[in-house]
Motif scaffolding. Structure first.
Motif, PDB file in Angstrom:
ATOM      1  N   ARG A  46       1.046  -1.230  -0.012  1.00 11.69           N
ATOM      2  CA  ARG A  46       0.082   0.010  -0.122  1.00 11.69           C
ATOM      3  C   ARG A  46       0.930   1.161  -0.014  1.00 11.69           C
ATOM      4  O   ARG A  46       0.174   2.469  -0.016  1.00 11.69           O
ATOM      5  CB  ARG A  46      -0.997  -0.047   1.217  1.00 11.69           C
ATOM      6  N   LEU A  47       2.181   1.266  -0.103  1.00 12.21           N
ATOM      7  CA  LEU A  47       2.947   2.306  -0.461  1.00 12.21           C
ATOM      8  C   LEU A  47       2.638   3.161  -1.512  1.00 12.21           C
ATOM      9  O   LEU A  47       2.335   2.566  -2.645  1.00 12.21           O
ATOM     10  CB  LEU A  47       4.461   1.982  -0.258  1.00 12.21           C
ATOM     11  N   LEU A  48       2.653   4.212  -1.528  1.00 12.66           N
ATOM     12  CA  LEU A  48       2.834   5.356  -2.830  1.00 12.66           C
ATOM     13  C   LEU A  48       4.099   6.136  -2.706  1.00 12.66           C
ATOM     14  O   LEU A  48       4.903   6.225  -1.666  1.00 12.66           O
ATOM     15  CB  LEU A  48       1.593   6.349  -2.621  1.00 12.66           C
ATOM     16  N   VAL A  49       4.231   6.693  -3.855  1.00 21.80           N
ATOM     17  CA  VAL A  49       5.302   7.783  -3.853  1.00 21.80           C
ATOM     18  C   VAL A  49       5.047   8.942  -3.008  1.00 21.80           C
ATOM     19  O   VAL A  49       3.848   9.081  -2.860  1.00 21.80           O
ATOM     20  CB  VAL A  49       5.341   8.084  -5.551  1.00 21.80           C
ATOM     21  N   PRO A  50       6.158   9.430  -2.408  1.00 19.97           N
ATOM     22  CA  PRO A  50       5.686  10.351  -1.198  1.00 19.97           C
ATOM     23  C   PRO A  50       5.271  11.588  -1.854  1.00 19.97           C
ATOM     24  O   PRO A  50       4.750  12.431  -1.019  1.00 19.97           O
ATOM     25  CB  PRO A  50       7.268  10.579  -0.388  1.00 19.97           C
ATOM     26  N   LEU A  51       5.636  12.322  -3.087  1.00 28.20           N
ATOM     27  CA  LEU A  51       5.021  13.342  -3.602  1.00 28.20           C
ATOM     28  C   LEU A  51       4.575  12.981  -5.257  1.00 28.20           C
ATOM     29  O   LEU A  51       5.617  12.542  -5.927  1.00 28.20           O
ATOM     30  CB  LEU A  51       6.011  14.601  -3.435  1.00 28.20           C
TER      31      LEU A  51
END
Length: 334
Positions: free
Chosen positions: A71-76
């Motif tokens: 469920r990680l996404l790119v931080p920006l």
């Protein structure tokens, strides 16, 4: 302060503050994305940390569960990937002491240097002008390259996929500057993240004019976004694992103490172009590295996993390597 973007188990986007010794994510209630958070900070003329501190929160999530469940996404990122511009600079880091010593022995013999070595020499001589840390007088231009738009940025734990025609898929452990252009065209630095710039070094080594071809492919950034100043001396580790075995591991250095350019100088020579100051755009800009597994004769294979970590950035950035299926591209006439 380190922030992270995730999807909840219900599929909603959230911004999390890394807390609890790095095990717990405090979820913000007011802002669902770091893009919205940064836009609000620019509009209010307040720091991101101030807005985060004022957010009462919307519960917590387990960092380990977010990773395990993908469920990680790119931080920006940007709501429209075409408005996220991914670029970088090379020949910006001093490398090891031995490499520097050897470099200094030949720097005066300009006629014997390659174009790349001349640019490295120029960076040492003029990449850190007086007052340049605060964005004052501009120094010498760095090498610069375009990598792609937001569609090529991969979150941590997701595969880095090299094209079917690639000769190599190699890691590049780098610091990434993360920016948002304000409504009046002013670039604002949102924070810093660890990145894997991921290139085709075999293609690049054939001829330095093939640099662009080696860069036009995926990259990975995150998982955490460091809010605030970058440490002057960043020390991390880059490794490649194959199955349960570490096949290559090496420390890397970054931060301005280990660079031949001020970060402000790299930022100046990127954002001096008007097309990079379009209001609302996100920019992810890689600052370069001096540590590559290819220089030690390593050739990563699909299934290998890249791991890049540095203490200031919390959890490591990890991505398995994959190769895309063969694809035939036909250009048709209308």
């Amino acid at each position: 302060m380190n922030l992270i973007q995730i999807r909840t188990q219900a599929g909603e986007r959230r911004v999390g503050v890394v807390s609890g010794g790095g095990d717990t994510l405090k979820l913000l209630s007011v802002f669902e994305t770091t893009y919205d958070l940064a836009q609000a900070a620019i509009g209010a003329r307040k720091g991101i940390a101030e807005l985060v501190a004022a957010d009462e929160g919307d519960g917590t999530d387990s960092y380990a569960a977010v990773i395990a469940e993908g469920r990680l996404l790119v931080p920006l990122d940007h709501p429209d990937p075409a408005h996220c511009i991914v670029t970088g600079t090379g020949l910006t880091h001093l490398g090891s002491a031995d490499a520097r010593d050897q470099m200094h022995k030949t720097l005066g013999e300009a006629e014997k240097l390659t174009d790349s070595m001349k640019m490295f020499r120029d960076g040492i001589a003029g990449g850190k002008p007086a007052g340049g840390q605060a964005g004052g007088k501009a120094g010498v231009q760095p090498e610069w390259f375009y990598k792609g738009d937001g569609s090529i940025v991969v979150a941590g734990e997701q595969p880095l996929t090299m094209p079917d025609f690639a000769l190599d898929g190699g890691e590049e452990p780098e610091i990434t500057g993360c920016y948002l252009v304000g409504p009046d065209g002013t670039p604002w630095r949102v924070g810093f993240a660890i990145g894997n710039e991921f290139s085709d070094h075999i293609t690049e080594r054939q001829n330095y004019l093939l640099l662009a071809h080696s860069k036009l492919r995926q990259c990975s950034v995150g998982p955490e976004l460091l809010i605030g100043p970058l440490p002057d001396d960043v020390r991390g580790t880059s490794r490649i694992t194959r199955g349960n075995q570490v096949i290559w591991e090496k420390p890397f250095l970054s931060g301005e103490a280990n660079m031949s350019h001020w970060i402000a100088n790299l930022e100046h020579h990127h954002f001096k172009y008007g097309l990079f100051r379009r209001p609302g755009d996100v920019h992810l800009h890689f600052f370069g590295t001096a540590t590559l597994s290819v220089t030690d004769g390593i050739k990563p294979e699909p299934g290998d996993r890249f791991e890049i970590e540095a203490a200031a950035f919390g959890r490591p950035l990890r991505n398995p390597l994959a190769r895309a299926a063969e694809e035939t591209v036909v250009v048709r006439a209308l």
